[in-house]
Enzyme design. Structure first.
Site, PDB file in Angstrom:
ATOM      1  CE  LYS A   1      -3.485   2.849   0.889  1.00 42.63           C
ATOM      2  NZ  LYS A   1      -4.421   3.212  -0.185  1.00 42.63           N
ATOM      3  CB  SER A   2       0.455   4.657  -1.352  1.00 45.26           C
ATOM      4  OG  SER A   2       0.555   4.457  -2.734  1.00 45.26           O
TER       5      SER A   2
ATOM      6  CB  CYS B   1      -2.594   9.826  -3.720  1.00 42.25           C
ATOM      7  SG  CYS B   1      -3.972   9.657  -2.553  1.00 42.25           S
TER       8      CYS B   1
ATOM      9  CB  THR C   1     -11.197  -3.213  -9.651  1.00 39.62           C
ATOM     10  OG1 THR C   1     -10.944  -1.802  -9.569  1.00 39.62           O
ATOM     11  CG2 THR C   1     -12.672  -3.476  -9.442  1.00 39.62           C
TER      12      THR C   1
END
Ligand code: DHB
Length: 309
Positions: A43-44, A127, A270
């Site tokens: 994850k960022s 982001c 997704t």
């Protein structure tokens, strides 16, 4: 058959997770390690833990996903430490970095660059979900200055950038001209299409709580935009810069299309959130079947070879 390289890093499969999708906690990263994914991407991260935006912040329908997560993550030290304890060292581990300022990014990249078991850094310039923070990738001067200051910190590290989707040929050209000046090894195209609005006509409401319902779009909705970005940057960037495709990869055919446009590897977002890590073996099998039907033995047999009419 699906083996690929990003710079000198070998990936046993060209399919792996998009940052954000099931990659926040050690348990989720372990599940990626156990899966057929060819790499693990975190994850960022930000300098410290963030809870993220209020719920509900993720929504999906038959065409894709919609989110305004707000960078929930465990803080960069957690993802640095995970590098040393992770299982299955046969696949590379990448960390996504998304500070809220250039100083944040410089601090994290300097520290992560010195963490040997981290194979590469994906610097997120796109982001869309932090209130008051514009997407760096849409500000060409800020992008240039960011790369100018980050490059010296990455001399011994494979690194690249995650870009937002662009929609205008002038923006593709301008961005590519900036990127070509720096020793990056890859670009990932694309992040979600930011500031979309999905609504529910029955309740007459927005479907996510943060930011008055505005958020980033992913999934089938965005595949044509993703393919356009992969193709443009494949054409415009130095040949030593690998393109990593991301956006609307749900089936083996979707992955095939990304590679045909020039992707050296393909991320799944997704579909991974919806289906879990089993998506990797399914998409892998579908892609291999398609390649066999076409007589292709490896992805280089068709990578970038999209034909014109
Ligand atoms: C988030 C969403 C993004 O598209 C991204 O690149 C980074 C973080 C988020 O909302 O958490």
């Amino acid at each position: 058959m699906l083996r690929t390289y990003i710079a000198d890093i070998a990936l046993p499969s060209c399919l792996y997770n998009a940052s954000g999708a099931r990659c926040v906690t050690a348990a989720e990263l372990d599940a990626l390690a156990e899966s057929a994914a060819g790499a693990i991407l975190s994850k960022s991260c930000t300098p410290t833990y963030r809870a993220g935006n209020p719920l509900p912040r993720y929504y999906e329908n038959e065409w894709g996903s919609f989110n305004s997560m707000g960078l929930p993550n465990e803080g960069y030290k957690y993802y640095a430490k995970y590098a040393a304890v992770r299982p299955h060292r046969d696949k590379p581990y990448f960390v996504s970095v998304s500070g809220l300022s250039l100083d944040d990014n410089l601090m994290m990249i300097e520290a992560l660059g010195k963490t040997p078991p981290i194979d590469a850094i994906e610097l997120n310039l796109s982001c869309p979900n932090v209130p008051g923070k514009p997407q760096t990738g849409y500000d060409m001067e800020h992008t240039n200055e960011t790369l100018r200051q980050v490059a010296p910190l990455c001399l011994n590290k494979v690194w690249g950038v995650k870009l937002p989707p662009y929609f205008d040929i002038a923006h593709f050209n301008e961005t590519a001209a900036i990127l070509n000046q720096y020793p990056i090894h890859f670009v990932t195209c694309i992040n979600s299409i930011g500031n979309a609005l999905v609504i529910d006509p029955h309740s007459e409401q927005v479907v996510i709580k943060p930011r008055n319902g505005f958020g980033g779009l992913g999934g089938d909705y965005i595949k044509p935009t993703a393919l356009a970005n992969v193709r443009q940057f494949y054409t415009l960037l130095r040949p030593d810069i690998a393109i990593i495709g991301c956006g609307g990869v749900r089936t083996g055919i979707d992955a095939f299309e990304h590679i045909l446009c020039g992707a050296s590897a393909v991320q799944v977002g997704t579909a991974l959130v919806r289906e879990g890590t089993a998506c990797f073996s399914r998409i892998e099998a579908e892609l291999k079947t398609l390649m066999q039907q076409k007589g292709y033995y490896c992805i280089d047999d068709f990578k970038g070879k999209l034909k014109e009419l």
